[in-house]
Enzyme design. Structure first.
Site, short mmCIF file in Angstrom:
data_model
loop_
_atom_site.label_atom_id
_atom_site.label_comp_id
_atom_site.label_asym_id
_atom_site.label_seq_id
_atom_site.Cartn_x
_atom_site.Cartn_y
_atom_site.Cartn_z
N SER A 33 32.57 -10.86 -10.62
CA SER A 33 33.38 -11.29 -11.76
C SER A 33 33.04 -10.46 -13.00
CB SER A 33 33.13 -12.77 -12.05
OG SER A 33 33.47 -13.54 -10.92
N ARG B 91 26.29 -10.10 -1.09
CA ARG B 91 26.85 -8.76 -1.21
C ARG B 91 25.83 -7.67 -0.89
NH1 ARG B 91 29.16 -10.36 -6.87
NH2 ARG B 91 27.40 -11.72 -6.48
N LYS C 174 26.52 -22.00 -21.24
CA LYS C 174 26.69 -20.63 -20.74
C LYS C 174 28.03 -20.07 -21.20
CE LYS C 174 26.63 -17.95 -16.54
NZ LYS C 174 26.94 -18.02 -15.12
N HIS D 136 35.56 -13.33 -3.54
CA HIS D 136 35.42 -14.79 -3.38
C HIS D 136 36.42 -15.30 -2.34
CE1 HIS D 136 33.91 -14.89 -7.79
NE2 HIS D 136 32.87 -15.20 -7.04
P1 ADP Z 1 27.33 -17.64 -9.46
O1 ADP Z 1 27.41 -17.54 -10.94
O2 ADP Z 1 26.92 -18.98 -8.96
O3 ADP Z 1 26.60 -16.51 -8.77
P2 ADP Z 1 29.82 -16.39 -8.70
O4 ADP Z 1 31.15 -16.92 -9.05
O5 ADP Z 1 29.41 -15.09 -9.31
O6 ADP Z 1 28.84 -17.56 -9.01
O7 ADP Z 1 29.71 -16.24 -7.12
C1 ADP Z 1 29.78 -17.35 -6.26
C2 ADP Z 1 29.33 -16.96 -4.87
O8 ADP Z 1 30.20 -15.98 -4.32
C3 ADP Z 1 27.95 -16.33 -4.81
O9 ADP Z 1 27.32 -16.74 -3.60
C4 ADP Z 1 28.21 -14.86 -4.77
O10 ADP Z 1 27.17 -14.14 -4.13
C5 ADP Z 1 29.48 -14.83 -3.94
N1 ADP Z 1 30.28 -13.64 -4.21
C6 ADP Z 1 30.75 -13.21 -5.40
N2 ADP Z 1 31.45 -12.06 -5.26
C7 ADP Z 1 31.41 -11.76 -3.94
C8 ADP Z 1 31.92 -10.66 -3.15
N3 ADP Z 1 32.58 -9.66 -3.70
N4 ADP Z 1 31.67 -10.68 -1.82
C9 ADP Z 1 30.98 -11.69 -1.28
N5 ADP Z 1 30.45 -12.74 -1.95
C10 ADP Z 1 30.67 -12.77 -3.27
#
Ligand code: ADP
Length: 156
Positions: free
Chosen positions: A128, A90, A41, A17
């Site tokens: 996450s 990703r 959630k 992130h």
């Molecule tokens: P959500 O539950 O909305 O998917 P996340 O917190 O999992 O929220 O992710 C938020 C954003 O960050 C999403 O667009 C996700 O694809 C991106 N993201 C999460 N981890 C990574 C990573 N390791 N590299 C690039 N983008 C990421």
């Protein structure tokens, strides 16, 4: 002034992130990291815990704000006068979900664009949920998340 909103669950924030955030900061004048939550959630960390971890992780960065909403991300973005939403990609699997979300958002409001940053290969396996699982299994995750997340796990 070009403002972008970077929405997500951030449960917890990872180095993946942070990489997307830093790259977005090179393009936009201000980026608001938005913890978008849904009361129904189940999450590992509370909204406040997630906000505190993010705030600590971005304290050295300029032009970043951290906020939360339980409403529509687009409504938040509009109120914040943002031009764009930032999301990270990703893998192909992310693409399908993001493509649908972007279309739905476009249906709601065409004035806000979505901008996608490709994950750095170093971080492309980090999510996450993966971090939470590794931590539960006792695997060291120091190189995957900021120090504030390690501290928060210890306090749990
Ligand atoms: P959500 O539950 O909305 O998917 P996340 O917190 O999992 O929220 O992710 C938020 C954003 O960050 C999403 O667009 C996700 O694809 C991106 N993201 C999460 N981890 C990574 C990573 N390791 N590299 C690039 N983008 C990421």
């Amino acid at each position: 002034m070009k403002i972008a909103v970077y929405p997500g669950s951030f449960d917890p924030i990872t180095n993946g992130h942070l990489d997307i955030l830093k790259r977005a900061l090179a393009v936009f004048d201000k980026v608001i990291v938005l913890v978008a939550y849904n009361k129904d959630k189940k999450c590992v960390f509370s909204v406040n815990e997630r906000i505190e971890m993010i705030k600590d992780a971005v304290k050295e960065l300029k032009n970043v704000e951290v906020d939360s909403t339980d409403g529509l991300t687009l409504a938040y973005a509009k109120k914040a006068k943002a031009c764009c939403l930032v999301r990270g990609l990703r893998a192909v699997t992310d693409f399908e979900y993001e493509f649908k979300m972007a279309e739905a958002n476009h249906y709601i409001d065409k004035s806000i664009e979505e901008v996608f940053f490709m994950s750095n290969s170093e971080y492309s396996f980090i999510s996450s949920s993966m971090v939470n699982e590794l931590h539960l299994s006792g695997v060291k995750i120091d190189s995957l998340v900021p120090a504030s997340v390690i501290k928060a796990y210890k306090n749990k």
